[in-house]
Write a protein that holds these residues in place. Structure first.
Motif, mmCIF file in Angstrom:
data_model
loop_
_atom_site.group_PDB
_atom_site.id
_atom_site.type_symbol
_atom_site.label_atom_id
_atom_site.label_comp_id
_atom_site.label_asym_id
_atom_site.label_seq_id
_atom_site.Cartn_x
_atom_site.Cartn_y
_atom_site.Cartn_z
ATOM 1 N N ALA A 1 24.752 -54.219 -34.190
ATOM 2 C CA ALA A 1 23.588 -53.408 -34.556
ATOM 3 C C ALA A 1 24.032 -51.970 -34.770
ATOM 4 O O ALA A 1 24.741 -51.400 -33.939
ATOM 5 N N ARG A 2 23.609 -51.408 -35.887
ATOM 6 C CA ARG A 2 23.889 -49.997 -36.186
ATOM 7 C C ARG A 2 22.676 -49.181 -35.764
ATOM 8 O O ARG A 2 21.563 -49.388 -36.269
ATOM 9 N N VAL A 3 22.899 -48.271 -34.824
ATOM 10 C CA VAL A 3 21.805 -47.581 -34.148
ATOM 11 C C VAL A 3 22.052 -46.071 -34.151
ATOM 12 O O VAL A 3 23.147 -45.616 -34.490
ATOM 13 N N PRO A 4 21.045 -45.267 -33.764
ATOM 14 C CA PRO A 4 21.212 -43.807 -33.749
ATOM 15 C C PRO A 4 22.313 -43.318 -32.810
ATOM 16 O O PRO A 4 22.867 -44.076 -32.009
ATOM 17 N N ASP A 5 22.589 -42.015 -32.887
ATOM 18 C CA ASP A 5 23.699 -41.410 -32.145
ATOM 19 C C ASP A 5 23.537 -41.483 -30.633
ATOM 20 O O ASP A 5 24.530 -41.495 -29.904
ATOM 21 N N THR A 6 22.300 -41.464 -30.136
ATOM 22 C CA THR A 6 22.076 -41.455 -28.688
ATOM 23 C C THR A 6 21.057 -42.519 -28.304
ATOM 24 O O THR A 6 20.241 -42.956 -29.126
ATOM 25 N N PHE A 7 21.085 -42.903 -27.031
ATOM 26 C CA PHE A 7 20.098 -43.861 -26.526
ATOM 27 C C PHE A 7 18.682 -43.302 -26.662
ATOM 28 O O PHE A 7 17.744 -44.039 -26.982
ATOM 29 N N ASP A 8 18.515 -42.008 -26.398
ATOM 30 C CA ASP A 8 17.180 -41.402 -26.477
ATOM 31 C C ASP A 8 16.647 -41.418 -27.907
ATOM 32 O O ASP A 8 15.466 -41.712 -28.137
ATOM 33 N N GLN A 9 17.500 -41.082 -28.873
ATOM 34 C CA GLN A 9 17.063 -41.110 -30.269
ATOM 35 C C GLN A 9 16.696 -42.530 -30.693
ATOM 36 O O GLN A 9 15.732 -42.735 -31.430
ATOM 37 N N ALA A 10 17.467 -43.494 -30.220
ATOM 38 C CA ALA A 10 17.180 -44.883 -30.571
ATOM 39 C C ALA A 10 15.822 -45.313 -30.017
ATOM 40 O O ALA A 10 15.013 -45.934 -30.722
ATOM 41 N N LYS A 11 15.564 -44.966 -28.763
ATOM 42 C CA LYS A 11 14.295 -45.391 -28.163
ATOM 43 C C LYS A 11 13.118 -44.701 -28.833
ATOM 44 O O LYS A 11 12.031 -45.276 -28.955
ATOM 45 N N LYS A 12 13.321 -43.482 -29.297
ATOM 46 C CA LYS A 12 12.237 -42.763 -29.960
ATOM 47 C C LYS A 12 11.776 -43.481 -31.221
ATOM 48 O O LYS A 12 10.593 -43.450 -31.564
ATOM 49 N N ILE A 13 12.691 -44.162 -31.912
ATOM 50 C CA ILE A 13 12.280 -44.890 -33.118
ATOM 51 C C ILE A 13 11.941 -46.351 -32.820
ATOM 52 O O ILE A 13 11.617 -47.113 -33.735
ATOM 53 N N GLY A 14 12.036 -46.751 -31.537
ATOM 54 C CA GLY A 14 11.601 -48.095 -31.158
ATOM 55 C C GLY A 14 12.692 -49.025 -30.678
ATOM 56 O O GLY A 14 12.425 -50.199 -30.412
ATOM 57 N N LEU A 15 13.932 -48.521 -30.537
ATOM 58 C CA LEU A 15 15.063 -49.375 -30.184
ATOM 59 C C LEU A 15 15.554 -49.033 -28.779
ATOM 60 O O LEU A 15 16.170 -47.987 -28.567
ATOM 61 N N ASP A 16 15.281 -49.903 -27.831
ATOM 62 C CA ASP A 16 15.731 -49.692 -26.453
ATOM 63 C C ASP A 16 17.114 -50.317 -26.305
ATOM 64 O O ASP A 16 17.270 -51.432 -25.793
ATOM 65 N N VAL A 17 18.119 -49.593 -26.752
ATOM 66 C CA VAL A 17 19.478 -50.132 -26.805
ATOM 67 C C VAL A 17 19.996 -50.453 -25.409
ATOM 68 O O VAL A 17 20.717 -51.437 -25.214
ATOM 69 N N GLN A 18 19.636 -49.655 -24.433
ATOM 70 C CA GLN A 18 20.090 -49.939 -23.070
ATOM 71 C C GLN A 18 19.520 -51.264 -22.564
ATOM 72 O O GLN A 18 20.208 -52.014 -21.867
ATOM 73 N N ALA A 19 18.279 -51.566 -22.926
ATOM 74 C CA ALA A 19 17.707 -52.870 -22.566
ATOM 75 C C ALA A 19 18.443 -53.987 -23.295
ATOM 76 O O ALA A 19 18.684 -55.064 -22.727
ATOM 77 N N TRP A 20 18.815 -53.751 -24.544
ATOM 78 C CA TRP A 20 19.576 -54.761 -25.284
ATOM 79 C C TRP A 20 20.884 -55.082 -24.567
ATOM 80 O O TRP A 20 21.289 -56.245 -24.485
ATOM 81 N N LEU A 21 21.545 -54.032 -24.072
ATOM 82 C CA LEU A 21 22.819 -54.239 -23.384
ATOM 83 C C LEU A 21 22.619 -55.059 -22.115
ATOM 84 O O LEU A 21 23.369 -55.996 -21.838
ATOM 85 N N LYS A 22 21.600 -54.725 -21.353
ATOM 86 C CA LYS A 22 21.338 -55.435 -20.098
ATOM 87 C C LYS A 22 20.965 -56.891 -20.346
ATOM 88 O O LYS A 22 21.291 -57.768 -19.544
ATOM 89 N N GLN A 23 20.280 -57.160 -21.464
ATOM 90 C CA GLN A 23 19.795 -58.509 -21.747
ATOM 91 C C GLN A 23 20.738 -59.310 -22.648
ATOM 92 O O GLN A 23 20.386 -60.394 -23.096
ATOM 93 N N ASP A 24 21.926 -58.753 -22.930
ATOM 94 C CA ASP A 24 22.923 -59.446 -23.749
ATOM 95 C C ASP A 24 22.374 -59.775 -25.137
ATOM 96 O O ASP A 24 22.480 -60.899 -25.624
ATOM 97 N N LEU A 25 21.811 -58.786 -25.797
ATOM 98 C CA LEU A 25 21.228 -59.003 -27.119
ATOM 99 C C LEU A 25 22.150 -58.575 -28.253
ATOM 100 O O LEU A 25 21.851 -58.849 -29.417
ATOM 101 N N VAL A 26 23.244 -57.885 -27.949
ATOM 102 C CA VAL A 26 24.203 -57.481 -28.980
ATOM 103 C C VAL A 26 25.620 -57.657 -28.455
ATOM 104 O O VAL A 26 25.856 -57.640 -27.246
ATOM 105 N N ASP A 27 26.558 -57.807 -29.392
ATOM 106 C CA ASP A 27 27.980 -57.889 -29.052
ATOM 107 C C ASP A 27 28.734 -56.629 -29.460
ATOM 108 O O ASP A 27 29.745 -56.285 -28.861
ATOM 109 N N ILE A 28 28.235 -55.967 -30.503
ATOM 110 C CA ILE A 28 28.902 -54.784 -31.049
ATOM 111 C C ILE A 28 27.848 -53.728 -31.341
ATOM 112 O O ILE A 28 26.826 -54.018 -31.976
ATOM 113 N N LEU A 29 28.084 -52.504 -30.881
ATOM 114 C CA LEU A 29 27.237 -51.365 -31.239
ATOM 115 C C LEU A 29 27.972 -50.517 -32.265
ATOM 116 O O LEU A 29 29.117 -50.109 -32.041
ATOM 117 N N ILE A 30 27.312 -50.263 -33.378
ATOM 118 C CA ILE A 30 27.818 -49.331 -34.384
ATOM 119 C C ILE A 30 26.987 -48.068 -34.232
ATOM 120 O O ILE A 30 25.758 -48.102 -34.364
#
Length: 652
Positions: free
Chosen positions: A382-411
């Motif tokens: 998944a290609r996501v914003p520069d920071t976790f906070d910026q990602a969550k602001k647009i609707g992407l809780d990347v830290q939750a994805w990591l905890k729930q094993d939803l991605v293998d590679i972060l771009i």
């Protein structure tokens, strides 16, 4: 009126259940069990026994409660003699949601044969068990940790070239020059360079061009061959996506299908808005009468709508099911407005964040199922914003994805402020969950901060910084995409200039003791401010204060100085406004730089450039602080603005 045609095939998945003696209360409204439980979504209306014959009981379409991930079902029930209830269950086989004629089982959305694909909307949908996430993780982890130095995102622009209508003509443009470089993974844009429609042999959505857009050559004169070439290759049995996969595997590379999650080039490029979008304006983001955060996003789709998510899901599912890809890249940077709340200047709500996390789980689960079936895991990037906070602001809780094993590679990021990107915390959190990190080098901004000729050595500097911060490799975006389709020697020179970096930026060992050009980032391209690290430049200088600027240098300068391998260290400043060299006050880590030369002082153009000789120390490995100001009493007819800072490292 929008057509939504549902074809129910009875008999294939019919289940006859005779429910006798369990105390069903038959009445208007939902069926209630004797223990007080209620069957969600099943509605029985006006049922009764008439002269000993079964009476049909209409029931609403429902998503059956026994499988929340399942496909829509139809329920038909009847009451038999003695009060027995007979239930007929059937899977909805085909569903048209795009306003076009429905796709009949066994046919392609582009008119071809669909074969026996189990993709949704094409023939029979096979029900599969949910795969144990921990088991799938072990298989994916082994695949994820293969050698992957450089991920090359290929936007499929090569299809725009006249000669790219055969396999040889197609691969020679961009793919063949990657052979023998450090590119280990190709992410090929399956939904076109823009226009949000397949340029592969899709059976679930209409092909880019006339089927999807209504015009023969969407995108204007420069893209007159794009749709025609894709169509011709598909008709010849050499689908572009399949060709890329075969090419990659032949040369021991990975092949990912890159999915642009919300492409909005159709807000300013003529003719590329899909018929589906035109027929469904209700599925686009709404400004609510407020000025949009940027006008390019007004054609973005709103992921609050199930139909929007389903359209992306069916493409991902189809590619994973029908193509031998190694994985999928979900590109949320193209484009990063997913909800109306965001285009209106706010943040995604908790409910919207939950929608996207659930959507990611749905994708992950289906990919694990398909990977298990084919006995080879499918990776999800998944290609996501520069920071976790910026990602969550647009609707992407990347830290939750990591905890729930939803991605293998972060771009990470769009590459709009590469020297300012702070990777350490992201890498630490991602690696804790066995997720790899690949920051994005975007050749456009990097070229603008430096020059085309300096792109290679600037890319080395960025890659060196990121490798030192723990990144697992680099991801390249728009490298060598010229958009003007040069021919002959002009094209060959352009490709050679851009592709030179592919031979050394992916490995720390090939970066050591090589020339580099470090920089301080300039302004971020306006549409991507919401997903990019704030850049330090430009900054207006004044006699009373000094601008303090961070300059990160990953090279081991102490070792290079001790070994005598450095030939030159030079700090280069470019300013708007014409001033004399003795008016500048420059300090590096507190040490005043005094050896300087004027490179340019163009009063007519109001530009000044100065180069300063630097030694190590005071320059050091890691974070450096640059202080730049004007001497007291300095006067200028216009403001003096520092717009560019470069640090050249030349090795012997």
């Amino acid at each position: 009126m929008t057509r939504s045609i549902v074809l129910v095939v009875l008999g294939l998945t019919t289940i006859w259940a005779i429910l006798v003696g369990i105390g069903l209360a038959i009445a208007d409204g939902p069926v209630k069990l004797t223990n007080g439980a209620q069957t969600p979504g099943i509605s029985i209306r006006g049922s009764e026994q008439v002269r000993g014959k079964l009476t049909k009981v209409p029931a609403e379409k429902t998503l059956l409660p026994h499988d929340p991930k399942g496909h829509h079902q139809a329920i038909d029930s009847a009451i038999g003699p003695g009060g027995a209830v007979y239930v007929n269950q059937a899977t909805l086989m085909c569903k048209s949601t795009d306003g076009e004629a429905p796709v009949e089982p066994g046919t392609s959305a582009n008119g071809g044969s669909a074969g026996a694909s189990p993709s949704r909307g094409v023939g029979f949908q096979r029900r599969e068990r949910r795969v144990d996430r921990a088991v799938a993780k072990r298989a994916r982890s082994a695949a994820a940790h293969r050698r992957r130095r450089v991920i090359f995102n290929d936007d499929s622009e090569e299809l725009a070239r006249e000669e790219a209508n055969t396999v040889d003509g197609f691969v020679s443009v961009r793919l063949t020059p990657m052979v023998g470089t450090q590119v280990d993974t190709i992410c090929w844009s399956a939904l076109a360079i823009w226009g949000d429609a397949p340029v592969y042999d899709s059976k679930v959505q209409p092909l880019f061009g006339k089927p999807a857009h209504g015009g023969e050559a969407p995108g204007g004169d420069l893209y007159v061959h794009y749709a025609a070439n894709a169509k011709k290759m598909i008709e010849a049995g050499t689908c572009p996506l399949r060709t890329v996969i075969q090419f990659a595997h032949k040369h021991e590379m990975e092949a990912f299908a890159s999915i642009r999650m919300n492409d909005v080039h159709d807000s300013f490029v003529p003719g590329i808005q899909t018929i589906w979008k035109r027929n469904h304006p209700e599925y686009l983001v709404q400004t609510g009468g407020k000025p949009p955060i940027h006008k390019v996003y007004v054609t973005a789709q709103d992921y609050a709508h199930q139909a929007v998510r389903d359209r992306k899901f069916e493409v991902i599912e189809e590619i994973c099911d029908r193509y031998d890809v190694d994985g999928i890249e979900l590109d949320y940077i193209r484009h990063p407005v997913l909800f109306s709340s965001v285009i209106q200047g706010g943040s995604a709500t908790d409910a919207e964040v939950a929608i996207m996390t659930s959507f990611m789980d749905r994708i992950r689960s289906r990919m694990d199922q398909l990977g298990t079936r084919r006995k080879r895991p499918l990776l999800l990037a998944a290609r996501v914003p520069d920071t976790f906070d910026q990602a969550k602001k647009i609707g992407l809780d990347v830290q939750a994805w990591l905890k729930q094993d939803l991605v293998d590679i972060l771009i990470i990021g769009g590459g709009y402020s590469p020297f300012s990107l702070k990777l350490n915390d992201i890498v630490k959190v991602a690696h804790r969950h066995d997720v790899l990190v690949y920051p994005c080098i975007n050749s456009g901004p990097l070229k603008d901060f430096t020059s085309v000729d300096d792109l290679h050595i600037a890319a080395r500097a960025v890659a060196m910084n990121w490798r030192s911060a723990g990144a697992d490799g680099v991801y390249l975006w728009n490298l060598g995409t010229t958009f003007n389709h040069d021919r002959g020697q002009a094209y060959l020179k352009n490709r050679a200039t851009y592709f030179a970096c592919l031979r050394d930026i992916g490995d720390h060992q090939t970066l050591v003791n090589r020339d580099k050009l470090y920089a301080i980032d300039g302004p971020v391209f306006a549409p991507y401010v919401l997903v990019s690290t704030k850049s330090p430049l430009p900054v207006t200088l004044s006699p009373n204060t000094s601008a303090r600027l961070p300059l990160v240098v990953a090279d081991d300068l102490k070792q290079a100085t001790r070994a005598g391998s450095l030939r030159r260290l030079e700090l280069r400043l470019a300013l708007t406004g014409s001033i004399q060299i003795d008016s500048l006050v420059v300090r590096l880590n507190g040490v005043k730089l005094v050896t300087a030369k004027l490179v340019r002082n163009d009063a007519g153009q109001a530009h000044s450039s100065f180069n300063f000789a630097v030694t190590a120390p005071p320059l050091k490995q890691g974070m450096n602080t640059l202080q730049i100001g004007l001497k007291d009493g300095t006067k200028s007819a216009q403001p003096i603005t520092l717009r560019r800072v470069h640090l050249a490292l030349d090795y012997k």
